[in-house]
Each structure stands twice: as structure tokens, then as C-alpha cells.
Design a protein around this motif. Structure first.
Motif, short mmCIF file in Angstrom:
data_model
loop_
_atom_site.label_atom_id
_atom_site.label_comp_id
_atom_site.label_asym_id
_atom_site.label_seq_id
_atom_site.Cartn_x
_atom_site.Cartn_y
_atom_site.Cartn_z
N GLU A 64 0.81 -1.22 0.00
CA GLU A 64 0.00 0.00 0.00
C GLU A 64 0.84 1.27 0.00
OE1 GLU A 64 -2.75 -0.32 3.26
OE2 GLU A 64 -4.05 -1.68 2.16
N THR A 65 2.10 1.17 0.47
CA THR A 65 2.89 2.40 0.61
C THR A 65 4.22 2.30 -0.14
OG1 THR A 65 4.04 1.61 2.56
CG2 THR A 65 1.95 2.74 2.95
N PRO A 66 4.75 3.48 -0.53
CA PRO A 66 6.07 3.47 -1.20
C PRO A 66 7.15 2.89 -0.29
CG PRO A 66 5.00 5.61 -1.42
CD PRO A 66 4.17 4.82 -0.47
N GLU A 67 6.98 3.08 1.06
CA GLU A 67 7.98 2.53 2.00
C GLU A 67 8.00 1.01 1.92
OE1 GLU A 67 5.58 4.74 3.06
OE2 GLU A 67 6.96 6.44 2.85
N GLN A 68 6.80 0.43 1.88
CA GLN A 68 6.73 -1.03 1.78
C GLN A 68 7.38 -1.47 0.47
OE1 GLN A 68 2.50 -1.57 2.07
NE2 GLN A 68 2.50 -1.61 4.31
N LEU A 69 7.09 -0.75 -0.60
CA LEU A 69 7.67 -1.10 -1.90
C LEU A 69 9.19 -1.04 -1.83
CD1 LEU A 69 7.52 -1.63 -4.98
CD2 LEU A 69 7.37 0.83 -5.31
N GLY A 70 9.70 0.05 -1.25
CA GLY A 70 11.15 0.22 -1.14
C GLY A 70 11.78 -0.94 -0.39
N CYS A 71 11.17 -1.28 0.71
CA CYS A 71 11.67 -2.37 1.54
C CYS A 71 11.69 -3.68 0.74
CB CYS A 71 10.79 -2.48 2.77
SG CYS A 71 11.37 -3.66 3.93
N LEU A 72 10.60 -3.93 0.01
CA LEU A 72 10.49 -5.19 -0.75
C LEU A 72 11.50 -5.22 -1.90
CD1 LEU A 72 6.61 -5.43 -0.65
CD2 LEU A 72 8.17 -7.23 0.15
N GLN A 73 11.74 -4.04 -2.47
CA GLN A 73 12.75 -3.99 -3.55
C GLN A 73 14.11 -4.36 -2.99
OE1 GLN A 73 11.84 0.02 -4.81
NE2 GLN A 73 11.02 -0.68 -6.79
N GLU A 74 14.38 -3.84 -1.78
CA GLU A 74 15.67 -4.16 -1.14
C GLU A 74 15.80 -5.65 -0.84
OE1 GLU A 74 16.98 -2.10 2.46
OE2 GLU A 74 16.40 -0.25 1.41
N LEU A 75 14.68 -6.23 -0.43
CA LEU A 75 14.69 -7.66 -0.06
C LEU A 75 14.61 -8.57 -1.29
CD1 LEU A 75 12.31 -7.59 3.05
CD2 LEU A 75 14.79 -7.77 3.06
N LYS A 76 14.65 -7.97 -2.46
CA LYS A 76 14.67 -8.71 -3.74
C LYS A 76 13.37 -9.48 -4.00
CE LYS A 76 19.04 -7.87 -5.01
NZ LYS A 76 19.01 -6.54 -4.35
N CYS A 77 12.26 -8.87 -3.58
CA CYS A 77 10.96 -9.48 -3.90
C CYS A 77 10.73 -9.31 -5.41
CB CYS A 77 9.87 -8.77 -3.11
SG CYS A 77 8.24 -9.43 -3.44
N ASP A 78 10.14 -10.30 -6.06
CA ASP A 78 10.02 -10.26 -7.51
C ASP A 78 8.87 -9.39 -8.00
OD1 ASP A 78 12.08 -12.34 -7.96
OD2 ASP A 78 10.62 -13.61 -6.92
#
Ligand code: C2E
Ligand code: MG
Ligand code: MG
Length: 625
Positions: free
Chosen positions: A583-597
Motif C-alpha cells: 500500500e505504501t512506497p515505503e513497503q515497496l522500497g523495503c520489498l525492492q531491497e529484499l529482492k521481492c520479484d
């Protein structure tokens, strides 16, 4: 009963007395009157005539008595003769034979009563007294008598009193027959009628009887009682996937375990199917019933290892209380059932106590069910599509088809109606409709926009109970001329919980034919990570609850560690990872860092009607901003 020797001596005595009287009469005549030879001759002649007559009579009587004795010996019944004044009792040899006693063992009433079963003495005495008073035409009583070997045998005794002119009984005669076999058979039939054949537990018939007795007792003593409605979770699933024998075995195991651990004052009944009832007597407060029900829940949730494979099951338990909830058995049961449904709706493996609001909820559920039955015919269902985009590039990688129901202008959320559809089996026709609609939509978009990313549909565990689900879906894809890569299926862990049989094969078949499988809501069920290796899946969807916690001040560290581990593990198994509910850009950023596909969530887009979805994502393939 008279013996034949007694009879003959009695008749001889009769003859002798008659002859003596005749002789005395002749002597008296001769003494008083004197007589010449003619009179003597006449007298002698008369005397011999009387003697002869008496002798014939006596022989006739003897034959009758002998036949009577033989009949009694040969008869199946045991005869008796009783003097109600002296209490003297005469019993025939057959009666003694039935009971296995020696001759003269039963001289009087006292000796007889000592053999009658203590519980039967009162009804026996009553039947005798009533007949002696002339209240009954016959004396009749069925009762137990102790035989010589110590066991009790059931006898039916019938008799009649012989009365004097004033109606007073001075003798009673009758017979006794052994009805032990008949009674045992009757008792077996009664037992079978009141017990469940599979588990040996008392059944609902017995429950009705015991419940009303318990209510009466509770009323008298001013106590509470609780009715505990137990229903096994997903039992139908076990029956359908592992077969009825496994289902039966599980029911027997549950029954045995619960009976062996029942708290004091409790009794277990089988209501039918996978439903059991525990009747809890003398409950001081609700919490006592709650604690006991909680223990039962844990007991059932403990794996059953005695079966061919380790078996997990759980139970939903509903409680209703007398007199707080209801004062009659039927309503108590109904309320406990309603409470059980609430426990089931909360995901099962739970205990709920009945509240008046539950009846209201049940009513709206029934209304929902009725409306759902006509939803498809009334064209009230539709599919919305939610985009899935690459976490790094923002390119559309797919979409999830989500079911929508609009009833009289009101949107009813899937979380509300899908469980009802699953319970009622309506999910089968609704599921078929979703497949057809999704395929039609893919065809339309392919026609308009060329090759589009795969569209995922959700399949409920209940749909896997039907054989050959994968074949049906694949046949539809082939008929539409679509490649298998055009469709994905999403299943939850619950479909795999009892996947030992059918559903695992279905999933294998999907994957082998090229339809990719996503494991939905990962992390909310019980599957262990190692379990994942055995499953034929391609995609893992991390549940929204983990994503929410990713950036929450309190949980973020733990959640990030968890999500990072899940992603690493999934990658090591060559699974693609989708994060749900971003829902949030922060969550997206975190997931990008964690290499979520892949990312799916309101941040990218809400689920949209087909036209809006295509306008936003397909007309001009957009990228993440
Ligand atoms: P699901 O398969 O996990 O679907 C994702 C749910 O999360 C959807 O709810 C979606 O609208 C919602 N969602 C997506 N992104 C966000 C977000 O960023 N924030 C929040 N708060 N929610 C988000 P929906 O459409 O209400 O569906 C709920 C569930 O109903 C689905 O969960 C799925 O299990 C079931 N369902 C939906 N359609 C079908 C269907 O066609 N067949 C079956 N068997 N089940 C379906
Ligand atoms: Mg889903
Ligand atoms: Mg989900």
C-alpha cells in the motif's frame, strides 16, 4: 405339582374308604334287621358292583392324572401351585429344571422371593397382590430369577387364583416360561436403536432422553448444565480425499479419545456425521464449561498417530447453557449448533458460547445463502482484475481475477460470500463460472492487445474435492485455443493440508501441463517451510499481514527478517515471490531491497473492472513510476 405316585395312593385311599363304608353299612343292616341268605346275596352283589365301579373310576382317574403328569413333564413351561394362606409352594420338575435346582428346593414364597432379582421384587409382589384382590383377570409378570449357577434368567409367569364362594383366593396355579433369549434380543435391539454402530456411542435418540432427564434434574437442584456441540473441521475433505474408511477410522479415534478423557459429570453422544455432543451436568458457572470445552478442543487437535498416516484434525465447538440460554433441550441444541457455526466461521479449531446476536447473524447468513443461489442466473457476478507488477521495473507481469457480487446495488465482499458458497457447495458452479469468464476475458484481450501476461484465478479447496478439476480447466483452455501459460491458479495452504490424495495430483497435472500455480496467503496457515519442497508450486504469495508489519515501528525488524528469509528460501526453491497488499512506497522500497520479484496492492492499483483494467494496463503497457 403332584407326582404320579402321590396320585395313585390318593385314589387307592378313596377306594378303600368307599369299600369300608359299604362294609360297615352291610354289617349294621345285618345287626339291626338280621338277614337271610337272599339278602346277603343281594348285598354281596351290590357291594361287588360298587367296588367294580369304584375300581373303573379309579383307573380312569389314574390315566387322566398320568397323562397330566406326562404333559407337565414334556411341556416347555414350568408349572407351580401356591397356597396364598399357608404360603406353601409346589413347583413342577420343569420349573426346577429351568432354574437348575433340586427337588423340594422351593418350599414356600419366602424361598422363591429370595431368588427374585431385587429390582423385580416390588413389581412381582404388586402383580400377585392385585390378582389376589381380583383386580386382574390373570396374574402376569416378567421378572428375573437367580438360577443355581448364580446368573439371572428372565421368566414370564402367568397364573390364576382359585376362589371360594366369597371370592377369597385359597389357591393359585400357573406356569413359568424362560424368556431370557427373547429379553436379550429385545435388549440388543433397544441398545442398537439407542447407540451408534460405528463408534458405539449413545446416539441422538438417547441424547434427547438424557437431555430432558438432565434438565429435570438441573431444575430440581437449581443447577446449570451445558450442551457442547462438537463438529470436526474439514471432515468432508478427509472423507472425499482419503476415502470413507479413513473418515470412519478418524471418527472412531476421536470418540475413543474423548470418552477416555471426559471430565466428571459429562457424557459423549454422536449426533450424526462428524458431529458429537457432550452433555455437561452440574455446571456451576459458564467458565467451567468453557475450560472443559477448551480441553476437548486441544484433545482433538492432537495428531492421531494410530492411523495409517499421522492425521491432523481439529474441532469447532459451540456451547449453550441451561437455563441461561434456553430451558428446553431442542433450543439448547440449536443454540449450541449456532455457536459451533460461529467457531467454524472464525476459522475452526475454536470454542464459542452462544449469544442472542448469533441467531441474528445466522438469519442473515441464511438470507445470504438464498440470494447467492440466484446470483449467477441474475447476472450479479463479475470479475475485477488487480495488476501484478515487477518490483524492480514496474512492468505488468500479470493480474489476479477477483470475484465481485453486486446484489440490488450493494457490493457484498468475497470474504463474506465465498465461505457460504463453500459450505453450501455453490462454489462449484460459481468456480466454473469464474473459469469461463476469465478465459473469455483473456480471449477478448488477446484479440485486442495481442500477447498479454497471465491472468490468475483463485481456486477454493472445495473445488478440488471434485475429481478431474484440472482436466476440466485444461479442456476449456484448449477449446478456447489458449496456451496453458495464459492462466495461473492460486490456491491456499488449506488445499494442501489434506492433499495426500486427490488435490496434490490435480496440482501436479496443472503444473505439468504448463499452468503455473501460486500458493496464496503464504504464512497464514501451518505449512512448514520444508513442506514447500514437496509441493508442485511455481509462485509464493506472501500474505498481506507480513507486508503491513514491514514498516510498522514495532514489528518492522522481525517482519523484515521473516520476509527476507521467506524470499531467500523461495528463491532457493526457484519460486517467484509476489508480495500481496502493498500500500505504501515505503513497503515497496523495503520489498525492492529484499529482492521481492512482484508487487500487488493498492499502491499499484485496486482491483478494477475489465474495461478500466485494460485502459490502465493493457492499451499502453505502463511502467511503475
Ligand atoms: P486473495 O486471493 O488473497 O485476494 C487478495 C485480496 O486482497 C483481494 O480481496 C484484494 O482486493 C485485496 N487486496 C489487494 N491489494 C490490497 C491492498 O493493498 N490492501 C488491502 N487492504 N487489500 C488488498 P478481495 O477481492 O476482497 O478477495 C478476498 C478473498 O476472496 C481473496 O483473497 C480470495 O481468497 C477470495 N476470492 C476472491 N475471488 C475469488 C474467486 O474467484 N474464487 C475463490 N475461490 N475465491 C476468491
Ligand atoms: Mg488470491
Ligand atoms: Mg491472498
Amino acid at each position: 405339582m403332584f407326582t404320579s405316585e402321590q396320585n395313585s395312593s390318593c385314589h387307592q385311599r378313596l377306594g378303600l374308604i368307599a369299600s369300608l363304608i359299604a362294609l360297615l353299612a352291610v354289617s349294621a343292616w345285618r345287626f339291626i334287621v338280621g338277614a337271610d341268605w337272599l339278602v346277603n346275596m343281594l348285598l354281596a352283589f351290590t357291594l361287588s358292583g360298587v367296588g367294580l365301579l369304584l375300581w373303573f373310576e379309579w383307573r380312569k382317574l389314574r390315566r387322566v392324572r398320568q397323562a397330566y403328569d406326562m404333559a407337565m413333564l414334556a411341556a416347555h413351561d414350568g408349572f407351580w401351585e401356591w397356597n396364598p394362606i399357608t404360603k406353601e409352594l409346589r413347583t413342577g420338575s420343569r420349573l426346577l429344571e429351568i432354574l437348575g435346582y433340586q427337588h423340594d428346593f422351593l418350599p414356600d414364597t419366602h424361598a422363591w422371593l429370595k431368588l427374585v432379582h431385587p429390582d423385580d421384587v416390588a413389581p412381582y409382589n404388586k402383580a400377585v397382590a392385585e390378582h389376589l384382590k381380583g383386580k386382574t383377570t390373570y396374574f402376569y409378570c416378567e421378572y428375573r430369577v437367580r438360577a443355581s449357577n448364580g446368573s439371572y434368567i428372565w421368566v414370564a409367569s402367568r397364573g390364576i387364583a382359585v376362589r371360594d364362594r366369597r371370592g377369597r383366593a385359597y389357591q393359585m396355579v400357573g406356569s413359568v416360561i424362560d424368556i431370557t433369549q427373547q429379553r436379550n434380543h429385545q435388549e440388543t435391539m433397544e441398545f442398537l436403536a439407542q447407540h451408534d454402530e460405528l463408534t458405539g456411542l449413545p446416539n441422538r435418540l438417547m441424547l434427547a432422553e438424557k437431555l430432558s432427564q438432565a434438565i429435570e434434574e438441573a431444575k430440581k437442584n437449581g443447577l446449570r448444565l451445558a450442551v457442547c456441540f462438537i463438529d470436526l473441521d474439514r471432515f468432508k475433505n478427509i472423507n472425499d480425499t482419503l476415502g470413507h474408511r479413513a473418515g470412519d477410522q478418524l471418527l472412531q479415534n476421536v470418540a475413543q479419545r474423548v470418552v477416555a478423557n471426559l471430565p466428571a459429570n459429562c457424557q459423549l453422544f454422536r449426533q450424526g456425521g462428524d458431529e458429537f455432543i457432550v452433555l455437561m451436568n452440574s455446571i456451576p458457572v459458564l467458565s467451567t464449561a468453557l475450560t472443559a470445552a477448551g480441553q476437548l478442543r486441544e484433545l482433538i487437535a492432537t495428531p492421531f498417530s494410530s492411523l495409517s498416516a499421522d492425521f491432523f484434525t481439529s474441532a469447532s465447538i459451540g456451547i449453550s447453557l441451561f437455563p441461561d440460554d434456553a430451558v428446553d433441550g431442542e433450543t439448547l441444541l440449536k443454540n449450541a449448533d449456532t455457536a459451533m457455526y460461529e467457531a467454524k466461521a472464525a476459522g475452526g479449531n475454536a470454542v464459542r458460547t452462544h449469544t442472542p446476536q448469533m441467531n441474528q447473524r445466522l438469519l442473515s447468513r441464511v438470507t445470504l445463502e438464498t440470494q447467492l443461489r440466484s446470483a449467477l442466473q441474475n447476472n450479479e457476478m463479475s470479475l475485477h482484475f488487480q495488476a501484478q507488477v515487477d518490483a524492480a521495473s514496474g512492468c505488468l507481469t500479470g493480474a489476479e481475477a477477483l470475484l465481485r457480487w453486486h446484489h440490488h446495488g450493494q457490493a457484498i465482499p468475497p470474504d463474506q460470500f465465498i465461505p457460504v458458497a463453500e459450505d453450501t457447495g455453490l462454489i462449484i458452479s460459481i468456480g466454473d463460472w469464474v473459469v469461463d469468464r476469465a478465459i473469455a476475458q483473456i480471449l477478448e484481450w488477446r484479440h485486442l492487445y495481442g500477447d498479454i501476461p497471465p491472468i490468475a484465478i483463485n481456486l477454493s479447496p472445495r473445488q478440488f474435492w471434485r475429481p478431474a478439476l484440472s482436466h476440466q480447466v485444461l479442456r476449456k483452455l484448449r477449446a478456447a485455443g489458449l496456451p496453458t501459460s495464459a492462466l495461473e491458479v492460486e490456491v491456499t495452504e488449506s488445499v494442501l493440508l489434506h492433499a495426500e490424495a486427490g488435490s496434490l495430483d490435480e496440482l501436479e497435472n496443472f503444473r505439468e501441463s504448463g499452468v503455473r500455480i501460486a500458493l496464496d496467503d503464504f504464512g497464514t496457515g501451518y505449512s512448514s517451510l520444508s513442506y514447500l519442497r514437496r509441493l508442485p508450486i511455481n509462485i509464493l504469495k506472501i500474505d498481506r499481514s507480513f507486508i503491513i508489519d514491514l514498516t510498522s515501528p514495532k514489528e518492522s525488524a522481525t517482519s523484515q527478517a521473516l520476509v527476507s528469509a521467506i524470499i531467500a528460501m523461495a528463491h532457493s526453491l526457484s519460486l517467484k515471490v509476489i508480495a500481496e497488499g502493498v500500500e505504501t512506497p515505503e513497503q515497496l522500497g523495503c520489498l525492492q531491497e529484499l529482492k521481492c520479484d512482484v508487487i500487488q496492492g493498492y499502491l499499484i492499483s485496486r482491483p478494477l473492472p475489465p474495461a478500466e483494467f485494460s485502459a490502465k494496463f493493457l492499451v499502453d503497457r505502463k511502467t511503475l513510476g
